[in-house]
Design an enzyme around this catalytic site. Sequence first.
Site, PDB file in Angstrom:
ATOM      1  N   ASP A  19       0.834  -1.251   0.002  1.00 27.59           N
ATOM      2  CA  ASP A  19      -0.092  -0.001  -0.052  1.00 27.59           C
ATOM      3  C   ASP A  19       1.009   1.240  -0.065  1.00 27.59           C
ATOM      4  OD1 ASP A  19      -2.365   1.400  -0.006  1.00 27.59           O
ATOM      5  OD2 ASP A  19      -2.596   1.485   2.064  1.00 27.59           O
ATOM      6  N   GLY A  20       0.076   2.435  -0.728  1.00 29.47           N
ATOM      7  CA  GLY A  20       0.946   3.733  -0.495  1.00 29.47           C
ATOM      8  C   GLY A  20       1.567   4.158  -1.894  1.00 29.47           C
ATOM      9  N   ASN A  21       1.091   3.503  -3.134  1.00 27.73           N
ATOM     10  CA  ASN A  21       1.531   4.007  -4.289  1.00 27.73           C
ATOM     11  C   ASN A  21       1.129   5.152  -4.600  1.00 27.73           C
ATOM     12  OD1 ASN A  21       2.444   1.395  -4.335  1.00 27.73           O
ATOM     13  ND2 ASN A  21       1.157   0.540  -6.074  1.00 27.73           N
ATOM     14  N   ARG A  32      -1.372   9.480  -9.471  1.00 26.04           N
ATOM     15  CA  ARG A  32      -1.400   8.082  -9.009  1.00 26.04           C
ATOM     16  C   ARG A  32      -0.594   6.862  -9.507  1.00 26.04           C
ATOM     17  NH1 ARG A  32      -4.404   7.254  -4.570  1.00 26.04           N
ATOM     18  NH2 ARG A  32      -4.639   5.183  -5.227  1.00 26.04           N
ATOM     19  N   HIS A  36       2.073   3.300  -8.950  1.00 27.88           N
ATOM     20  CA  HIS A  36       1.861   2.040  -9.486  1.00 27.88           C
ATOM     21  C   HIS A  36       3.164   1.559 -10.267  1.00 27.88           C
ATOM     22  CE1 HIS A  36      -1.964   2.367  -7.332  1.00 27.88           C
ATOM     23  NE2 HIS A  36      -2.600   2.984  -8.478  1.00 27.88           N
ATOM     24  N   GLU A  66     -12.335  -4.867  -3.772  1.00 33.67           N
ATOM     25  CA  GLU A  66     -12.985  -3.424  -3.586  1.00 33.67           C
ATOM     26  C   GLU A  66     -12.277  -2.206  -4.490  1.00 33.67           C
ATOM     27  OE1 GLU A  66     -12.232  -5.536  -0.940  1.00 33.67           O
ATOM     28  OE2 GLU A  66     -14.482  -5.915  -0.809  1.00 33.67           O
ATOM     29  N   TRP A  68     -12.054  -2.346  -7.582  1.00 31.14           N
ATOM     30  CA  TRP A  68     -12.785  -1.913  -8.845  1.00 31.14           C
ATOM     31  C   TRP A  68     -13.553  -0.652  -8.831  1.00 31.14           C
ATOM     32  CZ3 TRP A  68     -11.647  -4.685 -12.923  1.00 31.14           C
ATOM     33  CH2 TRP A  68     -11.141  -6.161 -12.784  1.00 31.14           C
ATOM     34  N   ARG A  70     -12.441   2.013  -8.054  1.00 28.74           N
ATOM     35  CA  ARG A  70     -11.443   3.222  -8.211  1.00 28.74           C
ATOM     36  C   ARG A  70     -11.717   3.730  -9.692  1.00 28.74           C
ATOM     37  NH1 ARG A  70      -5.540   2.264  -5.344  1.00 28.74           N
ATOM     38  NH2 ARG A  70      -6.217   1.989  -3.660  1.00 28.74           N
ATOM     39  N   LEU A 130      10.772 -20.685  -4.435  1.00 29.50           N
ATOM     40  CA  LEU A 130       9.901 -19.949  -3.761  1.00 29.50           C
ATOM     41  C   LEU A 130       8.435 -19.989  -4.431  1.00 29.50           C
ATOM     42  CD1 LEU A 130       9.303 -17.221  -1.894  1.00 29.50           C
ATOM     43  CD2 LEU A 130       9.870 -15.924  -3.953  1.00 29.50           C
TER      44      LEU A 130
HETATM   45  C1  IPE Z   1      -5.498  -2.721   0.135  1.00 31.93           C
HETATM   46  O1  IPE Z   1      -4.991  -1.382  -0.051  1.00 31.93           O
HETATM   47  C2  IPE Z   1      -5.302  -3.348  -1.445  1.00 31.93           C
HETATM   48  C3  IPE Z   1      -4.057  -3.665  -1.917  1.00 31.93           C
HETATM   49  C4  IPE Z   1      -2.979  -3.211  -1.410  1.00 31.93           C
HETATM   50  C5  IPE Z   1      -4.047  -4.262  -3.331  1.00 31.93           C
HETATM   51  P1  IPE Z   1      -6.300  -0.247  -0.268  1.00 31.93           P
HETATM   52  O2  IPE Z   1      -5.556   1.097  -0.393  1.00 31.93           O
HETATM   53  O3  IPE Z   1      -7.048  -0.711  -1.448  1.00 31.93           O
HETATM   54  O4  IPE Z   1      -6.656  -0.456   1.345  1.00 31.93           O
HETATM   55  P2  IPE Z   1      -7.756   0.680   1.934  1.00 31.93           P
HETATM   56  O5  IPE Z   1      -8.903   1.228   0.853  1.00 31.93           O
HETATM   57  O6  IPE Z   1      -6.890   1.813   2.349  1.00 31.93           O
HETATM   58  O7  IPE Z   1      -8.166   0.033   2.838  1.00 31.93           O
HETATM   59  C1  IPE Z   2      -1.632   0.156  -3.369  1.00 28.97           C
HETATM   60  O1  IPE Z   2      -1.559   1.643  -3.578  1.00 28.97           O
HETATM   61  C2  IPE Z   2      -2.010  -0.157  -4.437  1.00 28.97           C
HETATM   62  C3  IPE Z   2      -3.116  -0.670  -5.072  1.00 28.97           C
HETATM   63  C4  IPE Z   2      -4.162  -0.857  -4.101  1.00 28.97           C
HETATM   64  C5  IPE Z   2      -3.679  -1.253  -6.316  1.00 28.97           C
HETATM   65  P1  IPE Z   2      -2.692   2.652  -3.465  1.00 28.97           P
HETATM   66  O2  IPE Z   2      -3.078   2.896  -4.841  1.00 28.97           O
HETATM   67  O3  IPE Z   2      -3.674   2.240  -2.410  1.00 28.97           O
HETATM   68  O4  IPE Z   2      -1.868   3.812  -2.612  1.00 28.97           O
HETATM   69  P2  IPE Z   2      -2.568   4.786  -1.636  1.00 28.97           P
HETATM   70  O5  IPE Z   2      -2.912   3.989  -0.516  1.00 28.97           O
HETATM   71  O6  IPE Z   2      -3.982   5.691  -2.398  1.00 28.97           O
HETATM   72  O7  IPE Z   2      -1.379   5.846  -1.422  1.00 28.97           O
HETATM   73 MG    MG Z   3      -4.161   2.404  -0.386  1.00 29.44          MG
END
Ligand code: IPE
Ligand code: IPE
Ligand code: MG
Length: 243
Positions: A19-21, A32, A36, A66, A68, A70, A130
């Site tokens: 998470d955090g991309n 954003r 990715h 979930e 989808w 976005r 692995l």
């Molecule tokens: C969780 O991250 C899903 C993935 C990393 C693929 P999200 O960014 O979707 O989670 P929420 O919305 O912060 O809970």
């Molecule tokens: C995780 O990064 C990647 C996916 C959920 C596909 P995010 O896209 O959720 O990045 P943030 O959380 O918005 O920074």
């Molecule tokens: Mg996220």
Amino acid sequence: MTDNPQSSAGPRHIAIVMDGNGRWASQRGRPRTAGHHAGAKSVRAVVEHAVELNVEVLTLFAFSSENWQRPPTEVQVLMDLFLRTIRRELAELRKNGVRLKFIGNRDNLSGNLRSSMAQAEELTAGNSRLELVVAVDYGGRWDIFNAARRLALDCAEGRLDVQQLTEADYASRLSLASHPAPDLFIRTGSEKRVSNFLLWDLAYSELYFTDVLWPDFDAACLQAAVEWYAGRNRRFGRVHASG
Ligand code: IPE
Ligand code: IPE
Ligand code: MG
């Protein structure tokens, strides 16, 4: 699914919410989707280090059921990225003895992506250094519901007797039935939640949260998580880890 009683032996299975991309990209004034793309590079570093650490299974949450919700353009970029990453990394994965497996609902993925996934699984099926499990259109609730539905069908069609059902009958129908349960769960990007990842499987996982955003997560970050794990006392409900 089995639980690993020893943390000092190192995690057999690591599961990561990458998470955090998006925030990584926003901090740089970029879209954003740039996050990715940057995140895909972290995957390579983490897979390579997991091989060095003799981890048996590495499960990466790439796209949740979930996600989808976005914007369609972001979903499209992610789907294109999955396809290109599989194609680009396949040779390297084969060389490094990595076996690929995808979990999640494939019904809503494009035909191209589905066939690349199936081909990558087939071409790496003989590898055993692995196992890299990638969760795409995956939800823990989906997984649990699917297992329950399959079990119900087996009972309804007379293959199993509902009076004789065991927890193992149910667990054997989950996506990761034949894998050790995750010993170490890692979530990057500050949030302290599971976000519908492996709900059943994480029952006794050690939970590690870091503020590092996924595109900045590298081998050293994985090493720090594994060292933190080595200091855990895994009791599984008992008084002492040893029994
Ligand atoms: C969780 O991250 C899903 C993935 C990393 C693929 P999200 O960014 O979707 O989670 P929420 O919305 O912060 O809970
Ligand atoms: C995780 O990064 C990647 C996916 C959920 C596909 P995010 O896209 O959720 O990045 P943030 O959380 O918005 O920074
Ligand atoms: Mg996220």
